[in-house]
Design a protein around this motif. Structure first.
Motif, PDB file in Angstrom:
ATOM      1  N   GLN A 231      -4.517   6.664   6.233  1.00 48.87           N
ATOM      2  CA  GLN A 231      -5.863   6.626   6.183  1.00 48.87           C
ATOM      3  C   GLN A 231      -6.647   5.498   6.953  1.00 48.87           C
ATOM      4  O   GLN A 231      -7.596   5.779   7.870  1.00 48.87           O
ATOM      5  CB  GLN A 231      -6.472   6.779   4.876  1.00 48.87           C
ATOM      6  N   THR A 232      -5.963   4.406   6.847  1.00 52.12           N
ATOM      7  CA  THR A 232      -6.418   3.274   7.438  1.00 52.12           C
ATOM      8  C   THR A 232      -5.854   2.903   8.784  1.00 52.12           C
ATOM      9  O   THR A 232      -6.458   1.961   9.505  1.00 52.12           O
ATOM     10  CB  THR A 232      -6.417   1.871   6.488  1.00 52.12           C
TER      11      THR A 232
ATOM     12  N   LEU B 215       0.807  -1.094  -0.346  1.00 49.58           N
ATOM     13  CA  LEU B 215       0.276  -0.018   0.028  1.00 49.58           C
ATOM     14  C   LEU B 215       0.916   1.221   0.034  1.00 49.58           C
ATOM     15  O   LEU B 215       2.214   1.024   0.244  1.00 49.58           O
ATOM     16  CB  LEU B 215      -0.927  -0.065   1.271  1.00 49.58           C
TER      17      LEU B 215
ATOM     18  N   GLU C  60      -2.330   5.634   1.886  1.00 51.26           N
ATOM     19  CA  GLU C  60      -3.459   4.645   2.290  1.00 51.26           C
ATOM     20  C   GLU C  60      -3.279   4.148   3.679  1.00 51.26           C
ATOM     21  O   GLU C  60      -4.119   3.858   4.284  1.00 51.26           O
ATOM     22  CB  GLU C  60      -3.277   3.426   1.208  1.00 51.26           C
TER      23      GLU C  60
END
Length: 470
Positions: free
Chosen positions: A372-373, A365, A369
């Motif tokens: 964000q997660t 990733l 990303e």
């Protein structure tokens, strides 16, 4: 490797010449992450001149090593060169020879082909991914050579205590010392039922690791008591049969804190052993390393505590320069902005940083990303976060304390024991009597989990709060 050793290696081994004052300045300042502009402001040299001299220095090093050297990868390249040559440093003050085999046997031009493992355990001795936190390692290696010494290593969970301990023990082994490591997490709960049972378990474990046949019954005397019997066993049997120092590492000592009756006898006993070394030659063979993840939260007299003697080492979080260095070692071509983005989420926590770099290195990733997660169940930290949440759900006082810390932007005073436990988990950082959440990842994740928990309805219709349950 510290900057003095790096300079020595460059001058005496790699380039075989003494660096000019400006070259020494550039090498030293680059080692600690300073920019050419900062070097210019501090030294009075023009920034253009410093850049030109720096470029020439990196070019000379690149030719000598057969690998590209830049200001950015200096740490990585010199560490790998040291490892490939098996360089042994001699500390003149302590006569301590340490071989820091922390890299591959070859000297690759970059880290892109490096085999990396999931960062779930202590960093192996032969790994280039171990980051020194000066002056901690150097202080530890020097202290362990002192007769009767005590070294205390304190840091929250997954901050690198075991990785440092393994290096201290490896250095001691190289020095010809006997080494024994006792991890109190391995002890059954029944071992803590009485002081006598605990000390016998302790002595048997030390005996078998030396290794010598346990002979407790020959030295144990019920009339003299367990502590005296334990002392006589060490003095008259274990230490007496050794012709070299014994480094005894006690890991996860905080497990003993959870049993006050044991701790109030065992910890003063260790302090007494240290004091014996000031007058008895036999006890000078013993060097103690105590590793724990929280402050002691039982009452001990100052004159009885082993936690106010010897060398105290508190492992800090990584600095931005160290995070950048680790990213380089993972083979990531990072900018300062990318380093700052990751640290804004996880701070300099070694495990959280390493886990992020591991996944980014595998190109699973992007950094965007990942960030964000990160505080969600879909993120790379989900297993780590769920483990902490399971503990909090089972301990209302801890959940209450963490909720108080999350509710404020700065620091807050918490119940002392709850604060120590949260610190040992790495969830808060203590500054005196005040606590603050360790990083934004924990704040975001546990805030949303507590909010979801508080919205659950109980069978009688009243709101359920994880922080107010019985």
């Amino acid at each position: 490797m510290n900057i003095d050793k790096a300079l020595e290696t460059v001058e005496q081994v790699i380039l075989s010449r003494e660096l000019s004052p400006i070259e020494q300045l550039i090498l030293r300042q680059s080692w600690v992450g300073r920019t050419y502009t900062q070097m210019s402001e501090d030294s009075g040299y023009g920034s253009t001149y410093i850049k030109e001299m720096g470029s020439q220095l990196w070019n000379d090093l690149s030719k000598a090593l057969g690998a590209k050297v830049t200001k950015k990868n200096l740490h990585l390249v010199l560490s790998r060169y040291q490892n490939s040559k098996g360089i042994i440093y001699h500390n003149k003050n302590t006569n301590l020879y340490l071989e820091e085999w922390v890299g591959e046997s070859n000297f690759p031009e970059s880290a892109t082909g490096m085999e990396i493992e999931y960062p779930s355990s202590p960093v192996p001795l032969n790994s280039p991914l171990y980051i020194n936190r000066p002056p901690i390692e150097e202080l530890a290696y020097k202290e362990i050579t002192k007769p009767g010494c005590v070294i205390r290593i304190k840091a929250p969970s997954k901050m690198g205590k075991s990785s440092l301990l393994n290096r201290i023990m490896a250095g001691a082994t190289t020095q010809g010392y006997k080494v024994v490591s006792i991890d109190f997490q391995e002890a059954d709960e029944s071992v803590f039922s009485t002081l006598d049972r605990f000390l016998r378990w302790f002595c048997v474990n030390v005996s078998r690791q030396l290794p010598v046949a346990p002979r407790l019954d020959d030295y144990w005397d019920e009339d003299m008591g367990s502590k005296v019997s334990c002392k006589i066993y060490f003095e008259g049997y274990l230490l007496d049969c050794l012709d070299s120092p014994l480094v005894l590492a006690l890991n996860e000592v905080n497990r003993v804190f959870e049993h006050p009756k044991i701790a109030q006898d065992f910890l003063p006993m260790l302090r007494f052993w240290h004091e014996l070394a000031q007058q008895a030659e036999t006890w000078q063979k013993l060097r103690l390393v105590l590793v724990h993840s929280t402050e002691i939260y039982i009452q001990l007299k100052l004159t009885q505590s082993p936690f106010n003697v010897g060398l105290s080492l508190r492992l800090p979080q990584f600095t931005s320069f160290q995070v950048q260095d680790l990213a380089d070692r993972y083979g990531l071509d990072w900018t300062e902005d990318e380093t700052e983005q990751l640290m804004a989420m996880v701070g300099g926590h070694p495990y959280l940083v390493s886990l992020a770099l591991y996944h980014l290195r595998r190109e699973e990733l992007t950094l965007e990303e990942l960030l964000q997660t990160a505080p969600t169940q879909a993120g790379i930290y989900s297993h780590h976060l769920r483990g902490h949440w399971a503990i909090l759900r089972d301990d209302a006082e801890l959940a209450d304390a963490l909720q108080q810390a999350i509710a404020v932007d700065g620091r807050v005073e918490l119940d002392a024991i709850a604060a120590y436990k949260l610190e040992s988990m790495g969830l808060v950082q203590l500054e005196g009597n005040l606590a603050r959440v360790s990083c934004e990842l924990y704040r975001l994740y546990f805030r949303q989990e507590i909010e979801k928990e508080n919205k659950i309805d109980t069978p009688n219709g009243y709101p359920y709060s994880c922080c107010n349950r019985a």
